[in-house]
Design an enzyme around this catalytic site. Structure first.
Site, short mmCIF file in Angstrom:
data_model
loop_
_atom_site.label_atom_id
_atom_site.label_comp_id
_atom_site.label_asym_id
_atom_site.label_seq_id
_atom_site.Cartn_x
_atom_site.Cartn_y
_atom_site.Cartn_z
N GLU A 91 1.81 75.55 91.57
CA GLU A 91 1.56 74.57 90.53
C GLU A 91 2.64 74.62 89.56
OE1 GLU A 91 -2.87 72.88 90.44
OE2 GLU A 91 -2.83 74.69 89.66
N CYS A 104 6.74 74.80 82.68
CA CYS A 104 6.18 75.93 82.94
C CYS A 104 6.34 76.27 84.50
CB CYS A 104 4.69 76.10 82.57
SG CYS A 104 3.72 77.49 82.75
N CYS A 111 -0.79 86.30 92.74
CA CYS A 111 -0.03 87.30 92.01
C CYS A 111 -0.90 88.67 92.41
CB CYS A 111 -0.17 87.07 90.78
SG CYS A 111 0.40 88.32 89.36
N CYS A 115 -5.06 90.61 87.15
CA CYS A 115 -5.73 90.43 86.08
C CYS A 115 -7.22 89.72 86.19
CB CYS A 115 -4.74 89.81 84.78
SG CYS A 115 -3.23 90.66 84.75
N CYS A 118 -7.75 86.10 84.76
CA CYS A 118 -6.80 85.15 85.34
C CYS A 118 -7.03 84.33 86.73
CB CYS A 118 -5.16 85.86 85.31
SG CYS A 118 -3.89 84.69 85.90
N HIS A 223 -2.50 91.75 75.67
CA HIS A 223 -4.13 91.50 75.57
C HIS A 223 -4.98 92.71 75.15
CE1 HIS A 223 -2.34 87.89 77.41
NE2 HIS A 223 -2.50 88.21 78.76
N CYS A 344 -3.06 77.90 80.67
CA CYS A 344 -2.74 79.37 80.80
C CYS A 344 -3.81 80.02 81.67
CB CYS A 344 -2.42 80.00 79.69
SG CYS A 344 -0.87 79.78 78.84
N1 SAH Z 1 2.35 86.81 85.09
C1 SAH Z 1 2.85 86.56 83.82
C2 SAH Z 1 3.47 85.22 83.60
C3 SAH Z 1 2.22 84.01 83.95
S1 SAH Z 1 0.57 84.45 82.94
C4 SAH Z 1 1.94 87.14 82.67
O1 SAH Z 1 0.99 87.60 82.89
O2 SAH Z 1 2.79 87.28 81.65
C5 SAH Z 1 1.01 83.36 81.59
C6 SAH Z 1 0.02 83.74 80.55
O3 SAH Z 1 -1.18 83.27 80.45
C7 SAH Z 1 -0.03 85.38 80.37
O4 SAH Z 1 0.03 85.58 78.89
C8 SAH Z 1 -1.51 85.42 80.77
O5 SAH Z 1 -2.05 86.76 80.41
C9 SAH Z 1 -2.26 84.21 80.19
N2 SAH Z 1 -3.60 84.12 81.04
C10 SAH Z 1 -3.84 84.31 82.11
N3 SAH Z 1 -5.16 83.90 82.25
C11 SAH Z 1 -5.58 83.07 81.33
C12 SAH Z 1 -6.65 82.51 80.82
N4 SAH Z 1 -7.81 82.43 81.66
N5 SAH Z 1 -6.69 82.05 79.62
C13 SAH Z 1 -5.51 82.05 78.97
N6 SAH Z 1 -4.48 82.72 79.10
C14 SAH Z 1 -4.34 83.28 80.38
FE1 SF4 Z 2 -0.57 87.78 87.50
FE2 SF4 Z 2 -2.29 86.10 86.02
FE3 SF4 Z 2 -2.02 88.78 85.46
FE4 SF4 Z 2 0.09 86.95 84.99
S1 SF4 Z 2 -2.04 87.09 84.15
S2 SF4 Z 2 0.17 88.94 85.88
S3 SF4 Z 2 -0.19 85.70 86.80
S4 SF4 Z 2 -2.73 88.12 87.23
#
Ligand code: SAH
Ligand code: SF4
Length: 355
Positions: A91, A104, A111, A115, A118, A223, A344
């Site tokens: 996406e 974006c 990935c 995390c 996410c 975070h 995000c």
């Molecule tokens: N992988 C990279 C970039 C993509 S994620 C990273 O982790 O930085 C982009 C941003 O969205 C990151 O700061 C991530 O931690 C945040 N993010 C992930 N899941 C989220 C959620 N459920 N709510 C809000 N932000 C989130």
């Molecule tokens: Fe991967 Fe999501 Fe963690 Fe970014 S926040 S590193 S996209 S798992």
């Protein structure tokens, strides 16, 4: 078999053109058609001779991924589900502001970082995207807003790029860097490097190169203020600790200059990392490493099946106030496109209706 031109570096395009017996300036013309005008059809390249156009068609293509689904949020955030030649899907999101807007882009299908908060991370890694596939996401957005040829003034619909879509960009460093070099090239798409932000979960060995090889802005998904808490939500922290990340940030800033602020993204999770005690530890960390830093407080965006709750507004505001009184900017990010799962951490390889 024709070869895809989108995503070739300037040097690669030049050697292609030479390989079919053409003069070097033809590569320049082609680059302009592809990246300044957004052209995909060789027949429309009016300053190339008919013979050359036929030859190009025999050897090459300039394609866009297939748009499988497209949604526009009530706040005008625009999301595309794109499919590449091998059927893999990702996406891309466009987030408009009053006089500008950010695209974006995703860098991987899924990935590997995993995390726990996410949505993308709950989908295992399938593969890296190629430079062409990353560039193509921006092209799709520009096509949609008909912003061709590349505007030369500062007000553009598509003024910024954030590498914050699906995937960990520094797990796919070479293709991501190549794509961003193409997109920031002044004779094509021409998005200035000051308007490009790469966000990483902290892949320490590749952080310095964001400055030395590329020169775009850096955002770190922090975070949590301690290793103990961070490892609980970001398994990558078992490999690269907070201190290692902050040292790598010092190296980034030594190259880019202290005025190039690093953004620390901080997801506010209810009763987990949202106390003033947590904010105090964060400030102490920043002071210790003497970083030119600002925070971006992110309200947690829920997704189907997630186990976290967003912090209350009061807590987020108190947290922000504390950081600001310590001298750090700490705006609260406004979630965009939540109604279409475009915010995000909500992106996946499926149609929203399939959840
Ligand atoms: N992988 C990279 C970039 C993509 S994620 C990273 O982790 O930085 C982009 C941003 O969205 C990151 O700061 C991530 O931690 C945040 N993010 C992930 N899941 C989220 C959620 N459920 N709510 C809000 N932000 C989130
Ligand atoms: Fe991967 Fe999501 Fe963690 Fe970014 S926040 S590193 S996209 S798992």
């Amino acid at each position: 078999m024709t070869k895809e031109l989108l995503g070739l570096s300037k040097e690669e395009l030049l050697s292609e053109i030479m390989s079919i017996g053409e003069k070097p300036f033809r590569a320049k013309q082609l680059w302009q058609w592809i990246y300044f005008r957004g052209e995909t059809n060789f027949d429309n390249m009016s300053n190339l001779s008919k013979d050359l156009r036929i030859k190009l068609k025999e050897h090459y293509t300039i394609t866009r991924p297939k748009i499988v689904d497209e949604q526009i949020s009530i706040d005008k955030t625009h999301k595309w589900l794109l499919e590449f030649a091998d059927g893999q899907r990702i996406e891309t999101v466009y987030i408009p502001e009053d006089d500008r807007g950010a695209v974006c882009v995703s860098t991987q299908v899924g990935c590997a970082v995993g995390c726990t908060f996410c949505h993308t991370g709950s989908q295992k890694i399938t593969r890296n995207l190629t430079a062409g596939e990353i560039v193509a996401q921006f092209m799709i957005a520009r096509d949609a807003y008909k912003e061709w040829p590349s505007p030369t003034n500062e007000t553009r619909y598509l003024s910024n790029i954030v590498v914050m879509g699906m995937g960990e960009p520094l797990h796919n460093k070479d293709e991501v860097f190549k794509a961003l070099k193409i997109l920031s090239d002044g004779s094509g798409v021409a998005i200035s490097k000051r308007r490009i932000t790469l966000s990483t979960s902290g892949i320490v060995p590749n952080i310095e190169a964001v400055a030395s090889e590329l020169g775009v802005k850096l955002a770190i998904s922090l975070h949590a203020p301690t290793n103990e808490k961070r490892s609980e939500i970001m398994p990558i922290n078992n490999r690269y600790k907070i201190e290692d990340i902050l040292e790598a940030c010092q190296k980034y800033q030594a190259i880019m200059g202290m005025s190039r602020m690093i953004t620390f993204e901080y997801l506010m999770l209810k009763d987990f990392n949202d106390s003033i005690e947590d904010a105090k530890i964060l400030v102490a960390l920043m002071k210790k490493y003497k970083l030119g830093a600002k925070f971006n407080l992110i309200p947690f965006n829920p997704w189907p099946g997630c186990k976290y709750q967003p912090s209350s507004n009061n807590k987020v505001h108190a947290f922000s106030k504390f950081l600001e009184s310590a001298g750090y900017e700490a705006p609260i990010r406004v979630a965009r496109g939540q109604d279409i799962l475009a915010a995000c951490g909500q992106l996946k390889s499926k149609k929203t209706s399939e959840f």
